[in-house]
Scaffold this active site. Structure first.
Site, PDB file in Angstrom:
ATOM      1  N   ASP A  29      -9.186   0.116   2.375  1.00 13.65           N
ATOM      2  CA  ASP A  29      -9.176   0.486   1.174  1.00 13.65           C
ATOM      3  C   ASP A  29     -10.257   0.335   0.226  1.00 13.65           C
ATOM      4  O   ASP A  29     -10.919   0.946  -0.508  1.00 13.65           O
ATOM      5  CB  ASP A  29      -7.787  -0.092   0.421  1.00 13.65           C
ATOM      6  CG  ASP A  29      -6.481   0.751   0.693  1.00 13.65           C
ATOM      7  OD1 ASP A  29      -6.543   1.547   1.597  1.00 13.65           O
ATOM      8  OD2 ASP A  29      -5.570   0.279   0.037  1.00 13.65           O
ATOM      9  N   THR A  53      -3.119   5.224  -4.193  1.00 14.18           N
ATOM     10  CA  THR A  53      -2.123   6.126  -3.404  1.00 14.18           C
ATOM     11  C   THR A  53      -0.559   5.910  -4.250  1.00 14.18           C
ATOM     12  O   THR A  53       0.179   6.824  -4.162  1.00 14.18           O
ATOM     13  CB  THR A  53      -2.009   5.547  -1.996  1.00 14.18           C
ATOM     14  OG1 THR A  53      -2.071   4.248  -1.806  1.00 14.18           O
ATOM     15  CG2 THR A  53      -3.177   6.119  -1.142  1.00 14.18           C
ATOM     16  N   THR A  54      -0.596   4.570  -4.699  1.00 15.28           N
ATOM     17  CA  THR A  54       0.768   4.330  -5.444  1.00 15.28           C
ATOM     18  C   THR A  54       0.963   5.004  -6.651  1.00 15.28           C
ATOM     19  O   THR A  54       1.788   5.631  -7.012  1.00 15.28           O
ATOM     20  CB  THR A  54       1.052   2.761  -5.230  1.00 15.28           C
ATOM     21  OG1 THR A  54       0.972   2.114  -4.319  1.00 15.28           O
ATOM     22  CG2 THR A  54       2.408   2.525  -5.970  1.00 15.28           C
ATOM     23  N   ASP A  91       0.852  -1.059   0.033  1.00 16.83           N
ATOM     24  CA  ASP A  91      -0.152   0.200   0.053  1.00 16.83           C
ATOM     25  C   ASP A  91       0.897   1.359   0.022  1.00 16.83           C
ATOM     26  O   ASP A  91       1.616   1.261   0.853  1.00 16.83           O
ATOM     27  CB  ASP A  91      -0.882   0.038   1.195  1.00 16.83           C
ATOM     28  CG  ASP A  91      -1.685   1.325   1.367  1.00 16.83           C
ATOM     29  OD1 ASP A  91      -2.585   1.615   0.497  1.00 16.83           O
ATOM     30  OD2 ASP A  91      -1.800   1.721   2.393  1.00 16.83           O
TER      31      ASP A  91
END
Length: 532
Positions: A399, A96-97, A63
């Protein structure tokens, strides 16, 4: 002499002009190195990172937000990318990545444009226009979705979970996430979800398949004392914030007893004091007592537990201070600060309170809450064989919940698998043909930078990135807007048929936030160290 002065001035002027570009280059390099660090963990076939803290605690995750949060980043520009991933986590909860990788690629494109002599302000303004155009293209690609369409919600949650360590359980966890959100909101009128209404409780033991969704409340403590009831039907629940133990003297005071009769008297007084409190509790009709954790003295002592057990009152002690709000919201009770306020109207009602066995420990479960003031909340009891698996399952469920929250906020879906990025890239490159001057260059560079997502997905899946992205571009250029990289089969297919979808909000927020951060970094031309 005068000539020497002039030479010195021109040299100083030259150095001053050199300094901003050096600072910019340093900022871009530092930020790109952060993006490179998380790039390998993008997508379903991305690698995991093992993070070891200073205390020796280990975390295994892929994550992006978690990796960056725990990474020791010293450079101020690189820290902006950590903040960027945090902002994406708050706004969308997923991607988020992607947002960090995208920002790294845009910075690379900006560095190329700077080396061609284009002014940073021009690049910054062009990137802002390109981002607005890209969001427009995404909205054009989106498919509307209704919250009653359970199938689409499940597909979105499963896509989010497919890139996690616990991806093999995505078919089990995605319905759980969808049900949790739909139970706490009214699908017809909701435009946001308060994830504070969904409490995730972790308990070591069993496997992830033993995870369950509970409508009601779960306490990780077992019922206190021995000999007391462990199952109460038609429960009347009271939550107290005062202690059921004898009062203590102040820190600097002490009581000196000279003979045993005084000792007996103290013990008798203590016994009478506790019995008085317990009788008042029983009189109000309360049969389940929740006791807030106390710092200064024991919240409840053995004598009090003995009396409460005799009066058939079930006790759950050491309820954490930060859980009080959730407990009150779920059960519809009010915290009672002193014995004088202990009355029937402060109590909550529930059909059943029971102690259940979970793995090696025990839990207390409250179900069938019937209080009119209770808010709709749920608890997710996550099970796993060890702490590492539990923590990762917790992050993955969070998530998935965020993805469903995105669909509640903005009810639209788009294809995944790199399809939106290639589509944006192609349409922006076409639009760049209609522009002139430096702006056209910037738009083209922005369009090329967006290809980093499909390139990285292909690389991480062990495919040939050049061949895959070329085929993807060809498919999109003939109008196949939902063609994406199918990492399971290792080819380019219609990604909607594979049920790989994501909320529109995740992509629009990633593009907007990444562009915003890149513009901020481009505008910096000096780093000044403050005095303190």
């Amino acid at each position: 002499m005068a000539g020497g002065d002039n030479g010195g001035q021109s040299r100083a002027g030259y150095n001053d002009r050199e300094k901003p570009s050096e600072i910019r280059r340093s900022n871009i390099t530092a930020a790109k190195s952060v993006a490179e660090a998380v790039r390998t963990s993008l997508g379903p076939k991305g690698m995991d990172k093992m993070i070891q803290s200073g205390t020796g605690e280990v975390t295994i995750t892929n994550d992006g937000a978690t990796i960056l949060k725990q990474m020791q980043v010293l450079h101020p520009a690189a820290r902006m990318l950590v903040e960027l991933s945090k902002a994406q986590d708050i706004e969308a909860g997923d991607g988020t990545t992607t947002v960090v990788v995208l920002a790294g690629s845009l910075l690379d494109a900006a560095a190329t444009l700077l080396s061609r002599g284009i002014h940073p302000t021009q690049i910054s303004e062009a990137f802002q226009k390109a981002a607005a155009k890209a969001v427009e293209i995404l909205v054009g690609m989106a498919m509307p979705v209704e919250l009653s369409d359970r199938e689409s919600l499940l597909k979105s949650a499963a896509t989010s979970l497919s890139s996690k360590v616990v991806s093999q359980y995505s078919s089990f966890l995605s319905p759980l996430a969808v049900d949790a959100v739909l139970k706490v909101v009214n699908p017809d009128i909701a435009d946001n979800v308060d994830l504070g209404d969904i409490k995730i409780i972790k308990k070591v033991g069993g496997t992830i398949e033993d995870t369950e969704l509970i409508e009601g409340m779960v306490f990780t403590q077992k019922a206190a004392g021995s000999g007391g009831p462990t199952r109460i039907e038609k429960a009347k629940i009271g939550l107290i914030q005062f202690c059921i133990s004898p009062p203590k003297t102040d820190m600097e005071n002490q009581v000196i007893l000279s003979d045993y009769t005084q000792m007996d008297r103290v013990l008798r007084e203590e016994r009478a004091y506790i019995l008085n409190i317990v009788k008042a509790i029983k009189k109000s009709g309360c049969n389940v007592l929740l006791i807030q954790k106390s710092i200064l003295r024991d919240a409840v002592n053995d004598l009090a537990l003995h009396f409460l057990a005799k009066m058939k009152i079930m006790v759950v002690k050491d309820v954490e201070r930060e859980d009080i709000e959730f407990v009150c919201k779920t059960l519809g009770c009010k915290p009672i600060a002193s014995l004088d306020h202990f009355s029937t109207d402060m109590l909550a009602a529930a059909d059943l309170v029971e102690e259940i066995t979970a793995g090696t420990g025990k839990l207390v479960k409250v179900t069938g809450v019937v209080s009119p003031t209770a808010v709709r909340t749920v608890c997710v009891l996550v099970r796993g064989s060890n702490k590492l698996v539990l923590d990762e399952a917790d992050r993955s469920i969070h998530d998935a919940l965020c993805v469903i929250r995105c669909l509640v906020k903005r009810r639209a879906l788009i294809a995944g698998g790199g399809a939106p990025e290639i589509e944006m890239s192609l349409r922006l490159a076409e639009y760049a043909q209609t522009l002139r001057g430096a702006e056209a260059y910037c738009f083209r560079a922005y369009a090329e930078a967006l290809e980093v997502v499909p390139i990285t997905l292909a690389e991480n899946a062990g495919l040939n990135p050049i061949a895959t992205v070329t085929e993807l571009r060809n498919r999109h250029s003939v109008g196949e807007a939902s063609a994406g990289i199918n990492v399971r089969r290792g080819t380019v297919t219609n990604i909607l048929e594979e049920n790989v979808v994501q909320p529109l909000l995740v992509s629009t927020s990633a593009v907007s936030l990444a562009t915003e951060t890149v513009r901020s970094i481009l505008k910096i031309d000096d780093i000044v160290v403050a005095v303190r």
